[in-house]
Design an enzyme around this catalytic site. Structure first.
Site, PDB file in Angstrom:
ATOM      1  N   GLU A 116       0.820  -1.222   0.000  1.00  0.00           N
ATOM      2  CA  GLU A 116       0.000   0.000   0.000  1.00  0.00           C
ATOM      3  C   GLU A 116       0.856   1.277   0.000  1.00  0.00           C
ATOM      4  O   GLU A 116       0.556   2.234   0.711  1.00  0.00           O
ATOM      5  CB  GLU A 116      -0.964  -0.010   1.201  1.00  0.00           C
ATOM      6  N   GLU A 169      -6.724  -7.765  -1.286  1.00  0.00           N
ATOM      7  CA  GLU A 169      -7.318  -7.826   0.043  1.00  0.00           C
ATOM      8  C   GLU A 169      -8.800  -7.505  -0.063  1.00  0.00           C
ATOM      9  O   GLU A 169      -9.174  -6.351  -0.252  1.00  0.00           O
ATOM     10  CB  GLU A 169      -6.643  -6.841   1.006  1.00  0.00           C
TER      11      GLU A 169
END
Length: 636
Positions: free
Chosen positions: A201, A277
């Site tokens: 991320e 995710e």
């Protein structure tokens, strides 16, 4: 019978040697034969892309993954959890790799016991699962400092997650060691690892444009040859892209699914789509509620992702537990530390039990693959044991004499810079600061995260993020001022990870005058720390208790040790240890009310329980077979 030798039969012997080598190579590959059809075993193409599809060898491959973190699950239960993942109809395991646990001190690596990453990956392969490895170095994962070791913060100029030399030098030494372990486990070397994620991320951080290409090269230079991926939420997706690396997305709501077909398409064209995710629930913070996501909503969203032709990874499939002090925290408007349980309202519970989500998704994934999944393993046994009443007691002030000698310093030293642990500072636990004062007034300072203030042995209050001053009452003569500071968890996500030093930060002031001459005790609460207390050090619990204090008791277990949950009604805040295992923190502010105690950590007969309580003790510790994680709050 003739006696064979290289001299007499060179042709025959050479042929036998070649046959042996060939047999070794075939058998080595057949170790993974449960993963793919046997007719593919001689191939070495690995996972690749072809238009909108993933291709594994010559076949279209849809990744159906689930996340389990080996470091949050007792090793004895790895097989059970992985079998349950396989039985849900999934074909791929994903896991993060926590640098801070694997290199607790510079150059000192730990891949043993519950941190045996290679054994975890090999076990997944034997069960029939592919592996996507997420080695960071930063992993977020609601773990302390996002998995980065706290000793990095000894450098006052440290810039984490950038190409700052002090950071990259440490990354390279860590990757040298880590990659030597995982490179042989890649698919093209006969292993189950089909893809590796580059950092985590970074689009949401994005402080150094050279950083992600640097991490990519660091992986490739050390032998990573499988497909590389990035992982970002929809807001950070565009900024997290790296040339030659497939972008994937993280999300939860159906409203975010549009980003699968819009943002991903705009940044990398027609490529396989993957939700790296899909958040099956959410983590909890002390003082909040237990977050849950309705199973019907999970089924609808996962079905929509599958119908769209995308690959998916369930984060989390099984969350496990933040044993010890490894939990992270968030700090935007307010500082919020994560609870001990990492149940996450995932597909399996914290203790590995099935949920409604599991039942619904197993049916869905069985339909997708067209092959009935294997039968699910039986549930792990749970037990209610007799309540345990502590019998012995040791106040913190009496325990000090059995600890290592304190650090002496003119000014306070933060936890990470203490000259302990071979110069690596202190990562977790508590720090006790002690000095002498001669007057009353206003005490002020920067305490991270929570400091209990004592005059001699009497508690007069707390300092934390919101309370930065406390009044010292009038005293006669000199007084010992003590502050017990707890590291409640370093922030694991956000732009302020560089400032996550713990303890007393800078000077401590009385009436705006800096206090001097401190004794500083490191209370890291490790097994070695607790072993300093001999049986002779403990005393029978007195009528008048002084806190903080350690309490010692015995939990009696029958012939078949089983999982249980400890409930500490009447206790306020502290930590529980059973047979040397740190179960984690408890706190009566909730939401979590019970601590998970794995049966594999219990012995038949008497089990040693130590409780460190900061404020007030209850009369007993109860056992239950049902977890209590607090008042539910549906995720919006």
């Amino acid at each position: 019978m003739p006696k064979w030798s290289l001299r007499r039969r060179p042709g025959r012997t050479l042929g036998l040697l070649l046959l042996l080598v060939l047999s070794f190579l075939v058998l080595r590959r057949l170790n993974w034969s449960t993963l793919v059809p046997l007719w593919l075993q001689h191939q070495r193409l690995g996972l690749r892309t072809k238009g909108p599809d993933f291709i594994l060898e010559d076949s279209i491959f849809q990744i159906l993954g689930g996340s389990i973190h080996y470091f949050r699950v007792p090793r004895e239960y790895w097989r059970d959890r992985l079998l349950k993942l396989k039985a849900c109809g999934l074909n791929t395991l994903t896991t993060y790799v926590p640098w801070n646990l694997h290199e607790p001190e510079r150059g000192k690596f730990d891949f043993s016991g519950n941190l045996d990453l290679e054994a975890f990956i090999q076990l997944a392969a034997k069960i029939g699962l592919w592996v996507i490895l997420r080695p960071g170095p930063y992993i977020c994962s609601e773990i302390d400092l996002g998995g980065l070791p706290s000793w990095l913060l000894q450098d006052p100029d440290m810039k984490l997650r950038t190409t700052y030399h002090g950071f990259t030098k440490a990354v390279e030494l860590y990757f040298d060691h880590l990659m030597s372990r995982v490179v042989p486990l890649q698919y093209k070397h006969g292993g189950p690892i089909i893809a590796v994620q580059v950092e985590n991320e970074y689009g949401s951080y994005n402080k150094d444009r050279a950083y992600m290409p640097y991490i990519k090269k660091a992986l490739e230079d050390r032998g990573i040859i499988e497909m590389l991926l990035t992982s970002d939420n929809k807001d950070g997706l565009e900024k997290g892209v790296v040339d030659g690396v497939l972008a994937t997305i993280n999300l939860q709501s159906q409203q975010e699914l549009m980003a699968l077909n819009t943002v991903l398409l705009s940044i990398q064209g027609i490529q396989p789509k993957m939700v790296m995710e899909y958040w099956t629930g959410w983590f909890d913070s002390w003082g909040g509620s237990h977050n849950i996501l309705d199973s019907s909503e999970v089924l609808q969203t996962v079905s929509a992702i599958i119908k769209d032709g995308s690959s998916i990874n369930l984060y989390m499939f099984h969350g496990g537990t933040n044993f010890g002090f490894i939990n992270g925290a968030m700090h935007f408007n307010d500082y919020k530390a994560d609870v001990t349980s990492y149940d996450y309202d995932a597909i399996l519970t914290e203790a590995g039990d099935y949920t409604a989500k599991y039942t619904k998704l197993r049916e869905l994934f069985g339909t997708v693959s067209g092959i009935p999944p294997p039968p699910p393993p039986e549930l792990t046994a749970k037990m209610v044991y007799e309540p345990m009443s502590p019998a012995l007691y040791l106040s913190l002030w009496d325990a000090i004499q059995y600890m290592d000698k304190p650090v002496t310093s003119e000014t306070p030293i933060n936890m990470e810079n203490l000259p302990v642990n071979n110069g690596n500072g202190q990562a977790f636990g508590y720090v006790l600061y002690e000095t002498t004062i001669f007057s009353s007034g206003v005490l002020s300072g920067l305490v991270r995260d929570r400091g209990q203030v004592f005059l001699n042995r009497v508690s007069i209050g707390f300092l934390d993020y919101k309370t930065t001053k406390i009044t010292i009452p009038l005293t006669q003569g000199y007084t010992i001022l003590r502050i017990l500071v707890e590291n409640r968890g370093r922030v694991n996500y956000g732009n302020n990870i560089d400032s996550q030093r713990k303890g007393l930060i800078g000077n401590l002031y009385l009436n705006n005058k800096a206090l001097k001459n401190f004794k500083i005790y490191s209370l890291d609460m490790t097994k070695q720390f607790l072993q300093r207390f001999d049986m002779d050090n403990w005393s029978v619990i007195p009528k008048e208790l002084t806190f903080p204090a350690f309490f010692l008791g015995a939990l009696s277990v029958g012939i078949y040790p089983s999982d249980t949950f400890l409930k500490l009604e009447g206790w306020v805040k502290g930590v529980v240890f059973v047979n040397g295992h740190n179960l984690g923190r408890y706190w009566n502010v909730g939401p979590q009310e019970t601590l998970y105690l794995p049966g594999v950590w219990l012995d038949k007969g008497i089990n040693k329980v130590i409780i460190f309580e900061e404020t007030m003790s209850g009369s007993m510790v109860q056992s239950t077979d049902i977890p209590h994680l607090g008042r539910n709050q549906y995720i919006n």
